[in-house]
Design a protein around this motif. Structure first.
Motif, PDB file in Angstrom:
ATOM      1  N   ALA A   1     -32.216 118.423  61.837  1.00  0.00           N
ATOM      2  CA  ALA A   1     -33.223 117.543  62.421  1.00  0.00           C
ATOM      3  C   ALA A   1     -32.756 116.114  62.213  1.00  0.00           C
ATOM      4  CB  ALA A   1     -34.585 117.765  61.769  1.00  0.00           C
ATOM      5  N   THR A   2     -32.486 115.411  63.297  1.00  0.00           N
ATOM      6  CA  THR A   2     -31.865 114.095  63.180  1.00  0.00           C
ATOM      7  C   THR A   2     -32.319 113.196  64.317  1.00  0.00           C
ATOM      8  OG1 THR A   2     -29.733 112.966  62.846  1.00  0.00           O
ATOM      9  CG2 THR A   2     -29.766 114.820  64.405  1.00  0.00           C
ATOM     10  N   PHE A   3     -31.616 112.099  64.538  1.00  0.00           N
ATOM     11  CA  PHE A   3     -32.112 111.071  65.456  1.00  0.00           C
ATOM     12  C   PHE A   3     -30.971 110.145  65.858  1.00  0.00           C
ATOM     13  CE2 PHE A   3     -32.535 109.864  61.050  1.00  0.00           C
ATOM     14  CZ  PHE A   3     -31.923 108.639  61.004  1.00  0.00           C
ATOM     15  N   GLY A   4     -31.238 109.371  66.912  1.00  0.00           N
ATOM     16  CA  GLY A   4     -30.403 108.237  67.285  1.00  0.00           C
ATOM     17  C   GLY A   4     -28.924 108.507  67.427  1.00  0.00           C
ATOM     18  N   LEU A   5     -28.151 107.616  66.832  1.00  0.00           N
ATOM     19  CA  LEU A   5     -26.700 107.677  66.904  1.00  0.00           C
ATOM     20  C   LEU A   5     -26.164 109.025  66.459  1.00  0.00           C
ATOM     21  CD1 LEU A   5     -23.793 106.505  66.970  1.00  0.00           C
ATOM     22  CD2 LEU A   5     -24.265 105.460  64.761  1.00  0.00           C
ATOM     23  N   PHE A   6     -26.686 109.556  65.375  1.00  0.00           N
ATOM     24  CA  PHE A   6     -26.166 110.793  64.807  1.00  0.00           C
ATOM     25  C   PHE A   6     -26.451 111.977  65.730  1.00  0.00           C
ATOM     26  CE2 PHE A   6     -27.417 107.785  61.533  1.00  0.00           C
ATOM     27  CZ  PHE A   6     -26.195 107.577  60.922  1.00  0.00           C
ATOM     28  N   GLN A   7     -27.625 111.997  66.325  1.00  0.00           N
ATOM     29  CA  GLN A   7     -27.963 113.041  67.278  1.00  0.00           C
ATOM     30  C   GLN A   7     -27.083 112.941  68.521  1.00  0.00           C
ATOM     31  OE1 GLN A   7     -31.998 112.857  68.660  1.00  0.00           O
ATOM     32  NE2 GLN A   7     -31.585 114.129  70.440  1.00  0.00           N
ATOM     33  N   ALA A   8     -26.963 111.745  69.071  1.00  0.00           N
ATOM     34  CA  ALA A   8     -26.181 111.563  70.299  1.00  0.00           C
ATOM     35  C   ALA A   8     -24.718 111.920  70.085  1.00  0.00           C
ATOM     36  CB  ALA A   8     -26.308 110.125  70.780  1.00  0.00           C
ATOM     37  N   ARG A   9     -24.174 111.562  68.918  1.00  0.00           N
ATOM     38  CA  ARG A   9     -22.777 111.906  68.620  1.00  0.00           C
ATOM     39  C   ARG A   9     -22.601 113.420  68.568  1.00  0.00           C
ATOM     40  NH1 ARG A   9     -21.568 109.086  63.703  1.00  0.00           N
ATOM     41  NH2 ARG A   9     -20.628 107.357  64.868  1.00  0.00           N
ATOM     42  N   ALA A  10     -23.547 114.118  67.930  1.00  0.00           N
ATOM     43  CA  ALA A  10     -23.457 115.580  67.850  1.00  0.00           C
ATOM     44  C   ALA A  10     -23.605 116.211  69.232  1.00  0.00           C
ATOM     45  CB  ALA A  10     -24.524 116.113  66.893  1.00  0.00           C
ATOM     46  N   GLU A  11     -24.530 115.684  70.045  1.00  0.00           N
ATOM     47  CA  GLU A  11     -24.702 116.212  71.399  1.00  0.00           C
ATOM     48  C   GLU A  11     -23.428 116.027  72.217  1.00  0.00           C
ATOM     49  OE1 GLU A  11     -28.460 115.611  73.615  1.00  0.00           O
ATOM     50  OE2 GLU A  11     -29.046 114.419  71.877  1.00  0.00           O
ATOM     51  N   ALA A  12     -22.776 114.882  72.066  1.00  0.00           N
ATOM     52  CA  ALA A  12     -21.544 114.631  72.805  1.00  0.00           C
ATOM     53  C   ALA A  12     -20.449 115.609  72.412  1.00  0.00           C
ATOM     54  CB  ALA A  12     -21.084 113.195  72.562  1.00  0.00           C
ATOM     55  N   ALA A  13     -20.528 116.121  71.184  1.00  0.00           N
ATOM     56  CA  ALA A  13     -19.548 117.099  70.706  1.00  0.00           C
ATOM     57  C   ALA A  13     -19.967 118.533  71.007  1.00  0.00           C
ATOM     58  CB  ALA A  13     -19.349 116.934  69.202  1.00  0.00           C
ATOM     59  N   GLY A  14     -21.084 118.714  71.716  1.00  0.00           N
ATOM     60  CA  GLY A  14     -21.466 120.046  72.154  1.00  0.00           C
ATOM     61  C   GLY A  14     -22.725 120.623  71.556  1.00  0.00           C
ATOM     62  N   ALA A  15     -23.396 119.889  70.674  1.00  0.00           N
ATOM     63  CA  ALA A  15     -24.619 120.409  70.060  1.00  0.00           C
ATOM     64  C   ALA A  15     -25.713 120.606  71.110  1.00  0.00           C
ATOM     65  CB  ALA A  15     -25.109 119.457  68.968  1.00  0.00           C
ATOM     66  N   ARG A  16     -26.594 121.592  70.857  1.00  0.00           N
ATOM     67  CA  ARG A  16     -27.732 121.849  71.729  1.00  0.00           C
ATOM     68  C   ARG A  16     -29.021 121.376  71.060  1.00  0.00           C
ATOM     69  NH1 ARG A  16     -29.082 126.602  71.769  1.00  0.00           N
ATOM     70  NH2 ARG A  16     -27.438 127.686  70.615  1.00  0.00           N
ATOM     71  N   VAL A  17     -29.940 120.873  71.852  1.00  0.00           N
ATOM     72  CA  VAL A  17     -31.234 120.416  71.346  1.00  0.00           C
ATOM     73  C   VAL A  17     -32.252 121.538  71.502  1.00  0.00           C
ATOM     74  CG1 VAL A  17     -33.074 118.726  71.589  1.00  0.00           C
ATOM     75  CG2 VAL A  17     -30.695 118.029  71.953  1.00  0.00           C
ATOM     76  N   LEU A  18     -32.824 121.985  70.380  1.00  0.00           N
ATOM     77  CA  LEU A  18     -33.886 122.988  70.424  1.00  0.00           C
ATOM     78  C   LEU A  18     -35.227 122.352  70.779  1.00  0.00           C
ATOM     79  CD1 LEU A  18     -33.180 125.125  67.217  1.00  0.00           C
ATOM     80  CD2 LEU A  18     -32.391 125.550  69.552  1.00  0.00           C
ATOM     81  N   ARG A  19     -35.477 121.174  70.220  1.00  0.00           N
ATOM     82  CA  ARG A  19     -36.757 120.483  70.456  1.00  0.00           C
ATOM     83  C   ARG A  19     -36.550 119.005  70.211  1.00  0.00           C
ATOM     84  NH1 ARG A  19     -41.044 118.450  71.963  1.00  0.00           N
ATOM     85  NH2 ARG A  19     -43.137 119.334  71.661  1.00  0.00           N
ATOM     86  N   ASP A  20     -36.942 118.192  71.160  1.00  0.00           N
ATOM     87  CA  ASP A  20     -36.889 116.750  70.936  1.00  0.00           C
ATOM     88  C   ASP A  20     -38.302 116.239  70.685  1.00  0.00           C
ATOM     89  OD1 ASP A  20     -38.118 116.445  73.438  1.00  0.00           O
ATOM     90  OD2 ASP A  20     -36.229 116.028  74.465  1.00  0.00           O
TER      91      ASP A  20
END
Length: 331
Positions: A194-213
């Motif tokens: 469970a994270t936010f902002g820069l850290f979330q966006a960086r992980a998403e760019a590397a392929g992470a999936r969002v379960l719930r925003d």
């Protein structure tokens, strides 16, 4: 995996170490724009991973100020708010719920300005190849929260679990600073984060999936806070008010110059240009005084946090707000 849970206020020993290093480094920080020391009562502007600094510098919004200032950047809200409480910084931008928790635990501050965040800028995420497909699948799993109990990410997780009818005692929740959690998530050590902002966006760019925003959960505000001690100092109070007006101007500039803002953001944070553009596009850079809509939304969330047992005492949000430094108008 270390639990960096707060035990009241001040925070845990790990955060004291972060604070001690930051305090020790304050004297070495250059004064923005003119390179003089800040002895004699200069303003110390707290920040998280240089984000506010990036915006103000991109817009040249602090050029020509008559007061002295330095920047002191921290990796998350918890150590930044501890620094504010300790008198190491005069101002601190932080999420709404970390501020609520800090006040409930005794931190003497006032919210002097607020901005609303895009709800997509916080999320519960998993690796792209994870078998976890929905929040309900987190039952029996460990979820890491950044950065501590009382963070916006913690609230998002608790509300998402409630929404999915997952008992809280069925999920093992741990806490790590965002920078540490980011490395652990990237190396496959974290099943869900469970994270936010820069850290979330960086992980998403590397392929992470969002379960719930954060859509439908909220409250989703970033607050600019100032210590009671700084506000009681007439010179610092005037300087803080001026910084807020200049931050309003910087927000207006950022909305009209996303590419230029993204370039400065990338330099300050070390992220690549494409990720910087994603992040600045997610912002809603408007700054106002605390208004009725803000008070209602954050009071609701504070009451919910109290029901979860996350607060040492209930708080009345208007008691720690000061709307006089910034007129309640859109930036």
């Amino acid at each position: 995996m270390a639990d960096t849970t707060m035990a009241g206020f001040p925070f845990s020993s790990d955060r004291r170490g972060v604070l001690a290093g930051a305090v020790a480094g304050l004297g070495a920080l250059a004064l923005g724009g003119c390179g003089r020391a800040t002895s004699g009562g200069g303003l110390v502007l707290g920040d998280q991973v240089h984000l506010m600094q990036a915006k103000l510098e991109a817009a040249h919004a602090l050029d020509g100020v008559s007061y002295r200032y330095t920047w002191a950047s921290f990796p998350g809200a918890a150590p930044l708010l501890e620094a504010l409480n300790a008198g190491a910084v005069d101002t601190a931008p932080a999420g709404d719920l970390p501020v609520v928790l800090a006040v409930a635990a005794g931190c003497r501050l006032k919210v002097v300005a607020v901005s609303s965040n895009a709800p997509e800028s916080m999320g519960v995420i998993v690796p792209g190849n994870s078998p976890i497909r929905r929040i309900a699948d987190l039952a029996g799993k460990q979820v890491i929260v950044s950065s501590a109990r009382g963070s916006i990410a913690h609230y998002l997780l608790l509300e998402a679990l409630q929404e999915a009818d997952v008992p809280l005692d069925k999920v093992k929740i741990g806490f790590m600073l965002p920078t540490e959690a980011s490395a652990a998530f990237a190396s496959g050590q974290i099943a869900a984060w469970a994270t936010f902002g820069l850290f979330q966006a960086r992980a998403e760019a590397a392929g992470a999936r969002v379960l719930r925003d954060g859509r439908g959960i909220g409250p989703g505000y970033t607050l600019v806070t100032a210590s009671d001690a700084a506000l009681a100092n007439p010179d610092k109070r005037r300087a803080i008010g001026d910084v807020l007006i200049r931050l309003q101007r910087a927000n207006t500039w950022a909305r009209g110059h996303l590419d230029q803002y993204a370039q400065v953001y990338a330099r300050q944070t070390g992220v690549d240009g494409a990720l910087a553009r994603t992040l600045v596009a997610r912002e809603r850079p408007a700054l106002t005084a605390p208004d009725d809509a803000f008070l209602s939304a954050v009071q609701h969330a504070a009451d919910r946090f109290a029901e979860y047992g996350m607060l040492p005492r209930r708080v009345h949000v208007p008691d720690f707000c000061d709307s006089t430094l910034l007129t309640a108008r859109a930036a």
